[in-house]
Design an enzyme around this catalytic site. Structure first.
Site, PDB file in Angstrom:
ATOM      1  N   ARG A 124      11.831   4.405  59.546  1.00  9.54           N
ATOM      2  CA  ARG A 124      11.165   3.102  59.641  1.00  9.54           C
ATOM      3  C   ARG A 124      10.109   3.080  60.746  1.00  9.54           C
ATOM      4  O   ARG A 124       9.601   2.018  61.094  1.00  9.54           O
ATOM      5  CB  ARG A 124      12.186   1.989  59.873  1.00  9.54           C
ATOM      6  CG  ARG A 124      12.960   1.639  58.595  1.00  9.54           C
ATOM      7  CD  ARG A 124      14.044   0.594  58.808  1.00  9.54           C
ATOM      8  NE  ARG A 124      13.542  -0.631  59.392  1.00  9.54           N
ATOM      9  CZ  ARG A 124      13.860  -1.074  60.607  1.00  9.54           C
ATOM     10  NH1 ARG A 124      14.674  -0.386  61.390  1.00  9.54           N
ATOM     11  NH2 ARG A 124      13.387  -2.216  61.050  1.00  9.54           N
ATOM     12  N   LYS A 125       9.747   4.238  61.269  1.00  7.16           N
ATOM     13  CA  LYS A 125       8.679   4.301  62.279  1.00  7.16           C
ATOM     14  C   LYS A 125       7.322   4.320  61.565  1.00  7.16           C
ATOM     15  O   LYS A 125       6.563   5.278  61.626  1.00  7.16           O
ATOM     16  CB  LYS A 125       8.860   5.525  63.168  1.00  7.16           C
ATOM     17  CG  LYS A 125      10.119   5.437  64.035  1.00  7.16           C
ATOM     18  CD  LYS A 125      10.283   6.662  64.911  1.00  7.16           C
ATOM     19  CE  LYS A 125      11.544   6.556  65.771  1.00  7.16           C
ATOM     20  NZ  LYS A 125      11.764   7.734  66.620  1.00  7.16           N
ATOM     21  N   THR A 126       7.060   3.224  60.878  1.00  6.90           N
ATOM     22  CA  THR A 126       5.830   3.074  60.117  1.00  6.90           C
ATOM     23  C   THR A 126       4.859   2.176  60.882  1.00  6.90           C
ATOM     24  O   THR A 126       5.208   1.609  61.913  1.00  6.90           O
ATOM     25  CB  THR A 126       6.143   2.434  58.760  1.00  6.90           C
ATOM     26  OG1 THR A 126       6.838   1.196  58.986  1.00  6.90           O
ATOM     27  CG2 THR A 126       7.027   3.340  57.907  1.00  6.90           C
ATOM     28  N   THR A 261       5.175   9.408  59.544  1.00 10.77           N
ATOM     29  CA  THR A 261       4.421   8.156  59.492  1.00 10.77           C
ATOM     30  C   THR A 261       3.848   7.738  60.834  1.00 10.77           C
ATOM     31  O   THR A 261       2.755   7.175  60.893  1.00 10.77           O
ATOM     32  CB  THR A 261       5.298   7.016  58.936  1.00 10.77           C
ATOM     33  OG1 THR A 261       6.559   7.016  59.608  1.00 10.77           O
ATOM     34  CG2 THR A 261       5.516   7.184  57.451  1.00 10.77           C
TER      35      THR A 261
END
Length: 273
Positions: A124-126, A261
């Site tokens: 989720r490190k977007t 990402t």
């Protein structure tokens, strides 16, 4: 995703494209080409096609998502109102360049471990607000998207554990409070916690920031106890293209990498009238 694209266009336009309105004749029809100035994996063509067509611009694909591209490759042709194309130009290029960069990074890592039975995943490190575009691009590059959002599955991380107690306490609370329909993953940092969580029914155990030797020790212990197949084993934290094969060789199921990402480089595209 449509709502986010509308905001991107509104943000770029402000109160109007004063340059195009000042120098481009109203109603002038033109054709243009989007060309690659880079090498990598193409992503985002389907997304930007929808944007162009929504604004009445005709589109012709030359290459599709997932294609390996080279410098000077023709990606897409468009035709229609010049002012409209100029209004859309930077937003569609920025988005497709970003998505292609993520797809290229994902494909690079996937190819490195293609000879092993392991799945490369994002995290989720977007980038804020465009997570779903990043996730789409991960899939184009051959990687697993992992969670799209917080409601996808239970993922108990270090801060959840700090607020709750021990990893085992957090796992047992989750199992008692969450529907059977949701998988439960828990992040652990020690051999003992990994073993306890596998024994107590975690669907996925993430070995966080463990060295290859530490991961090997965990896998060995799980095999010794004959419980290795009871949970999927994921490794994450600081894994690079220089070390990913070391982890893949150990027999883990998933390797998740935030850098796909948060640190991928956008490819470079341009539009020429």
């Amino acid at each position: 995703m449509d709502r986010i694209i509308r905001y991107m266009l509104e943000e770029d336009e402000g109160f109007g494209d004063i340059t195009s309105n000042a120098v481009v004749e109203k109603g002038k029809e033109i054709s243009a080409q989007i060309v690659s100035k880079d090498e990598g994996i193409l992503a985002g063509m389907d997304v930007i096609r929808e944007v162009f067509e929504e604004y009445g611009i005709k589109v012709k694909f030359w290459l599709t998502d997932g294609t390996r591209i080279s410098k000077n490759d023709l990606l897409m042709s468009v035709a229609g109102d010049a002012r409209t194309i100029l209004l859309l130009e930077r937003t569609v290029l920025n988005l497709s360049m970003r998505m292609s960069g993520v797809a290229t990074a994902a494909n690079h890592y996937v190819e490195l471990v293609k000879d092993y039975d392991v799945r490369v995943a994002g995290t989720r490190k977007t980038s804020p607000a465009i997570a779903k575009f990043d996730k789409y691009a991960l899939g184009v590059g051959g990687a697993d998207t992992h969670r799209f959002s917080l409601d996808d599955m239970v993922l108990i991380k270090d801060n959840h554990i700090a607020a709750c107690g021990t990893p085992l306490e957090a796992l047992l609370k989750a199992k008692s409070n969450v529907s059977f329909s949701k998988k439960i993953e828990i992040e652990v940092e020690t051999l003992d916690d990994a073993v306890e969580c596998v024994k107590n029914g975690a669907d996925i155990v993430m070995l966080d920031n463990m060295s290859p030797s530490e991961v090997s020790e965990v896998i060995g212990k799980l095999n010794e106890l004959n419980i290795r197949q009871s949970s999927l084993i994921e490794v994450s934290g600081g894994i690079t293209d220089k070390t990913i094969v070391e982890y893949a060789k150990l027999g883990v199921d998933i390797i998740s990498i935030g850098a796909l990402t948060h640190s991928s480089r956008s490819l470079n595209f341009s539009m020429k009238f």
